[in-house]
Design a protein around this motif. Structure first.
Motif, PDB file in Angstrom:
ATOM      1  N   GLU A 123       7.932   2.397  -4.644  1.00 50.83           N
ATOM      2  CA  GLU A 123       6.400   3.033  -4.412  1.00 50.83           C
ATOM      3  C   GLU A 123       5.751   2.285  -3.135  1.00 50.83           C
ATOM      4  N   PRO A 124       4.947   3.348  -2.545  1.00 51.82           N
ATOM      5  CA  PRO A 124       4.306   2.923  -1.543  1.00 51.82           C
ATOM      6  C   PRO A 124       3.212   1.767  -1.921  1.00 51.82           C
ATOM      7  N   THR A 125       2.912   0.964  -0.801  1.00 57.45           N
ATOM      8  CA  THR A 125       1.944  -0.004  -1.162  1.00 57.45           C
ATOM      9  C   THR A 125       0.571   0.290  -1.520  1.00 57.45           C
ATOM     10  N   ASP A 126       0.215   1.575  -0.925  1.00 54.03           N
ATOM     11  CA  ASP A 126      -1.098   2.174  -1.476  1.00 54.03           C
ATOM     12  C   ASP A 126      -1.016   2.934  -2.518  1.00 54.03           C
ATOM     13  N   SER A 127       0.002   2.927  -3.297  1.00 56.00           N
ATOM     14  CA  SER A 127       0.047   3.930  -4.408  1.00 56.00           C
ATOM     15  C   SER A 127      -0.908   3.333  -5.558  1.00 56.00           C
ATOM     16  N   ARG A 128      -1.434   4.083  -6.306  1.00 58.01           N
ATOM     17  CA  ARG A 128      -2.619   3.625  -7.157  1.00 58.01           C
ATOM     18  C   ARG A 128      -1.813   2.739  -8.339  1.00 58.01           C
ATOM     19  N   ILE A 129      -0.506   2.693  -8.436  1.00 56.48           N
ATOM     20  CA  ILE A 129       0.137   2.015  -9.441  1.00 56.48           C
ATOM     21  C   ILE A 129       0.385   0.601  -8.910  1.00 56.48           C
ATOM     22  N   PHE A 130       0.793   0.502  -7.626  1.00 56.96           N
ATOM     23  CA  PHE A 130       1.197  -0.783  -6.980  1.00 56.96           C
ATOM     24  C   PHE A 130       0.058  -1.610  -6.558  1.00 56.96           C
ATOM     25  N   GLU A 131      -1.072  -0.720  -6.452  1.00 57.20           N
ATOM     26  CA  GLU A 131      -2.406  -1.343  -6.087  1.00 57.20           C
ATOM     27  C   GLU A 131      -2.897  -2.210  -7.436  1.00 57.20           C
ATOM     28  N   VAL A 132      -2.598  -1.617  -8.618  1.00 57.58           N
ATOM     29  CA  VAL A 132      -3.002  -2.208  -9.797  1.00 57.58           C
ATOM     30  C   VAL A 132      -2.132  -3.486  -9.960  1.00 57.58           C
ATOM     31  N   ILE A 133      -0.717  -3.393  -9.900  1.00 58.06           N
ATOM     32  CA  ILE A 133       0.182  -4.225 -10.142  1.00 58.06           C
ATOM     33  C   ILE A 133      -0.196  -5.515  -9.110  1.00 58.06           C
ATOM     34  N   ASN A 134      -0.466  -5.398  -7.803  1.00 60.72           N
ATOM     35  CA  ASN A 134      -0.817  -6.323  -6.691  1.00 60.72           C
ATOM     36  C   ASN A 134      -2.062  -6.868  -6.771  1.00 60.72           C
ATOM     37  N   ASP A 135      -3.085  -6.565  -7.675  1.00 59.55           N
ATOM     38  CA  ASP A 135      -4.368  -6.934  -7.769  1.00 59.55           C
ATOM     39  C   ASP A 135      -4.331  -8.247  -8.678  1.00 59.55           C
ATOM     40  N   GLY A 136      -4.662  -9.299  -8.027  1.00 60.41           N
ATOM     41  CA  GLY A 136      -4.620 -10.612  -8.836  1.00 60.41           C
ATOM     42  C   GLY A 136      -3.450 -10.968  -9.821  1.00 60.41           C
ATOM     43  N   PRO A 137      -2.145 -11.020  -8.992  1.00 57.91           N
ATOM     44  CA  PRO A 137      -1.025 -11.403  -9.813  1.00 57.91           C
ATOM     45  C   PRO A 137      -0.964 -12.313 -11.108  1.00 57.91           C
ATOM     46  N   SER A 138      -1.679 -13.427 -10.604  1.00 59.91           N
ATOM     47  CA  SER A 138      -1.643 -14.396 -11.652  1.00 59.91           C
ATOM     48  C   SER A 138      -2.839 -14.773 -11.915  1.00 59.91           C
ATOM     49  N   ASP A 139      -4.062 -13.741 -12.094  1.00 54.73           N
ATOM     50  CA  ASP A 139      -5.455 -14.175 -12.315  1.00 54.73           C
ATOM     51  C   ASP A 139      -5.611 -14.723 -13.561  1.00 54.73           C
ATOM     52  N   ASP A 140      -6.752 -15.305 -13.824  1.00 57.53           N
ATOM     53  CA  ASP A 140      -7.044 -16.000 -15.226  1.00 57.53           C
ATOM     54  C   ASP A 140      -7.133 -14.940 -16.223  1.00 57.53           C
ATOM     55  N   GLY A 141      -7.442 -14.009 -16.307  1.00 63.88           N
ATOM     56  CA  GLY A 141      -8.187 -13.157 -17.341  1.00 63.88           C
ATOM     57  C   GLY A 141      -7.022 -12.679 -18.312  1.00 63.88           C
ATOM     58  N   GLY A 142      -7.331 -12.265 -19.600  1.00 61.51           N
ATOM     59  CA  GLY A 142      -6.381 -11.764 -20.566  1.00 61.51           C
ATOM     60  C   GLY A 142      -7.159 -11.452 -21.942  1.00 61.51           C
ATOM     61  N   TRP A 143      -6.126 -11.161 -22.906  1.00 70.00           N
ATOM     62  CA  TRP A 143      -6.309 -10.544 -24.112  1.00 70.00           C
ATOM     63  C   TRP A 143      -5.664 -11.545 -25.037  1.00 70.00           C
ATOM     64  N   TRP A 144      -6.008 -11.244 -26.409  1.00 73.43           N
ATOM     65  CA  TRP A 144      -5.525 -11.898 -27.568  1.00 73.43           C
ATOM     66  C   TRP A 144      -3.996 -11.773 -27.550  1.00 73.43           C
ATOM     67  N   GLN A 145      -3.563 -10.568 -27.196  1.00 74.03           N
ATOM     68  CA  GLN A 145      -2.176 -10.316 -27.291  1.00 74.03           C
ATOM     69  C   GLN A 145      -1.353 -11.375 -26.463  1.00 74.03           C
ATOM     70  N   MET A 146      -2.014 -11.566 -25.131  1.00 75.86           N
ATOM     71  CA  MET A 146      -1.416 -12.413 -24.366  1.00 75.86           C
ATOM     72  C   MET A 146      -1.252 -13.737 -24.568  1.00 75.86           C
ATOM     73  N   PHE A 147      -2.445 -14.224 -25.412  1.00 76.72           N
ATOM     74  CA  PHE A 147      -2.288 -15.609 -26.233  1.00 76.72           C
ATOM     75  C   PHE A 147      -1.148 -15.670 -27.025  1.00 76.72           C
ATOM     76  N   ALA A 148      -1.071 -14.662 -28.042  1.00 76.06           N
ATOM     77  CA  ALA A 148      -0.066 -14.387 -29.085  1.00 76.06           C
ATOM     78  C   ALA A 148       1.357 -14.553 -28.400  1.00 76.06           C
ATOM     79  N   ALA A 149       1.606 -14.142 -27.510  1.00 73.38           N
ATOM     80  CA  ALA A 149       2.729 -13.992 -26.603  1.00 73.38           C
ATOM     81  C   ALA A 149       3.032 -15.372 -26.102  1.00 73.38           C
ATOM     82  N   LEU A 150       2.120 -15.952 -25.760  1.00 74.79           N
ATOM     83  CA  LEU A 150       2.334 -17.368 -25.136  1.00 74.79           C
ATOM     84  C   LEU A 150       2.892 -18.327 -26.207  1.00 74.79           C
TER      85      LEU A 150
END
Length: 473
Positions: A123-150
């Motif tokens: 994927e080009p680094t300026d593709s929409r999907i890679f921009e989403v992946i690359n936006d804050g790789p380990s940022d704090d935010g999340g949802w309940w299901q992330m909590f359940a997975a942990l």
């Protein structure tokens, strides 16, 4: 020749003349400039219309504080579980370690990011999907299901076993440099791919990269415990249950005379996080369903959705939501509270909100009166145009029902400390709930048969930029 696209100076003069000709504008400007928009827009009648009493109210522990971090989704999740633990074991108070899950979330998000990099090497680094992946790789935010997975993978520990650190209380610097390092790893993996290295070699490089990630997390937060000791004292409330009030009174007098705390103890030595979760938490994090109310044309009701590239734990899969009409949504919330169980929920906490007073209500925050203009977005348009995506998670711990059994206000436990709101609690009008609450986590045994069946249906996949929900911080 006049440029029709530009702001015309003569128009500005007209606007100014009209503004100054209306006394209400001048009064509003004096108030807003002096005290700020929210203070100037506060309607005292709206405040008085939202009393802090609730016909259904759950007794919770001490107010928690996420401080300068985006961990609200963890705090709300753990606040939901600690209520169940406290009442199961008759504890006066209890708090889980949020930092424990924060450590493992940083590890897992880093691993998931690098896996997504490997999945999208071409994927080009300026593709929409890679921009989403690359936006804050380990940022704090999340949802309940992330909590359940942990929790499913790492278990839980009490706060005493892994307390807060400077970098959990204020996570910006820690996450800034972790994200930078992760992006450096991504660039290296992509360069190696371009040079013809095989996927097995790239995975070995990723394994080495994760060793650096672990080192960064351990230095910033300290290593989490593999096992720990646990001690809690049971409340005295049960002393009279067997009709032994005289005996209890004498025991209490004896305790006062001796100075000893002789309450019954719960004590564990060398218990693991997973053992602690399975033994002491009386609910299974997998026995919940995320239901949403997103009334957009692109997300029809009575459908299960999955949002791509939203996992934190790669093997646990992406976030899923069952989108239901508002009446189903609210009934599930009321039924769960009446059954004695709190509710994790996500909302846009910035809309018509007074942080200091602890109020969420359009009739209290009268910015329409202050600015002399109506704010007409409904929930569908607000979501569609990105004006009110979920950005904060909290816990519903009460509701007030009118004579017809319908909710008119909701009690909310926040994680911003006891100095915000009324001792850390907020009140939301039912109208605000309808417009700005987008997700709730409901026990499977509280769901109607049709919604429970939807939770097992084949999900419709959404791209991560589609406006259904956003990570809560």
């Amino acid at each position: 020749m006049t440029d029709q696209s530009a702001v015309d100076i003569e128009q500005i003069r007209d606007y100014s003349r009209a503004f100054n000709a209306d006394r209400a504008n001048l009064v509003a400007a004096n108030a807003a400039v002096s005290t700020g928009v929210l203070a100037a827009a506060t309607d005292y009648q709206g405040l008085r219309a939202l009393p802090r009493d609730f016909s259904v109210e759950l007794k919770q522990g001490s107010i928690t504080n996420q401080e300068r971090s985006g961990r609200c989704w963890m705090f709300a999740s753990l606040n939901t579980l600690r209520y169940e633990l406290m009442h199961r074991w008759n504890l006066e108070d209890f708090e889980f370690s949020e930092t424990y899950l924060f450590f493992w979330d940083a590890i897992e998000k880093s691993n998931t990011y690098l896996e997504h990099v490997l999945e999208t090497l071409d994927e080009p680094t300026d593709s929409r999907i890679f921009e989403v992946i690359n936006d804050g790789p380990s940022d704090d935010g999340g949802w309940w299901q992330m909590f359940a997975a942990l929790v499913n993978k790492y278990g839980l520990v009490p706060k005493s076993a892994y307390p807060e650190s400077a970098n959990s209380r204020d996570s910006d610097s820690f996450k800034q440099y972790l994200n930078t390092k992760l992006r450096e790893f991504a660039a290296d993996l992509r360069r190696r791919h371009e040079a013809g290295e095989a996927l097995d070699a790239l995975r070995e490089a990723k394994r080495e990269d994760m060793a650096t990630v672990y080192r960064i997390c351990a230095i910033a937060l300290g290593e989490p415990p593999a096992a720990f000791d646990f001690l809690a004292r049971v409340k005295d409330d049960d002393d009279d249950k067997d009709g032994e009030s005289d005996k209890a009174g004498k025991a209490e007098q004896s305790k006062q005379e001796s100075g000893m705390d002789e309450r019954r103890q719960i004590r564990e030595t060398g218990i693991t996080p997973m053992e602690f979760y399975r033994k002491y938490v009386p609910v299974d994090v997998n026995d919940f369903v995320t239901i949403s109310n997103a009334p957009m044309k692109r997300t029809p009701f009575n459908t299960r959705y999955r949002i791509r590239y939203t996992a934190n734990v790669i093997e646990a899969g992406d976030m899923e939501f069952v989108n239901v009409p508002l009446d189903v949504f609210k009934k599930a919330a009321v039924d769960q509270l009446r059954a004695g169980h709190p509710i994790w929920f996500a909302c846009d906490c910035m809309q018509f909100a007074l942080r200091g007073e602890g109020v969420f209500d359009r009739d209290t925050v009268r910015v329409d009166q202050l600015f002399g203009t109506e704010f007409t977005f409904d929930k569908a348009d607000g979501l569609e145009y990105g004006d009110r995506p979920s950005n904060h998670a909290m816990t519903l711990t009460g509701v007030n029902l009118d004579d017809n059994g319908k909710p008119n206000r909701w009690k909310i436990e926040n994680s911003w400390g006891k100095d915000n709101g009324k001792d850390g609690y907020y009140v939301a009008s039912d109208a605000w709930f309808d417009q700005f609450v987008t997700e709730i986590i409901i026990r499977k045994d509280m769901l109607d048969e049709a919604t429970l069946k939807l939770a097992q249906a084949e999900p419709v996949e959404l791209d991560p930029w589609q406006p259904l929900t956003r990570p809560c911080r």
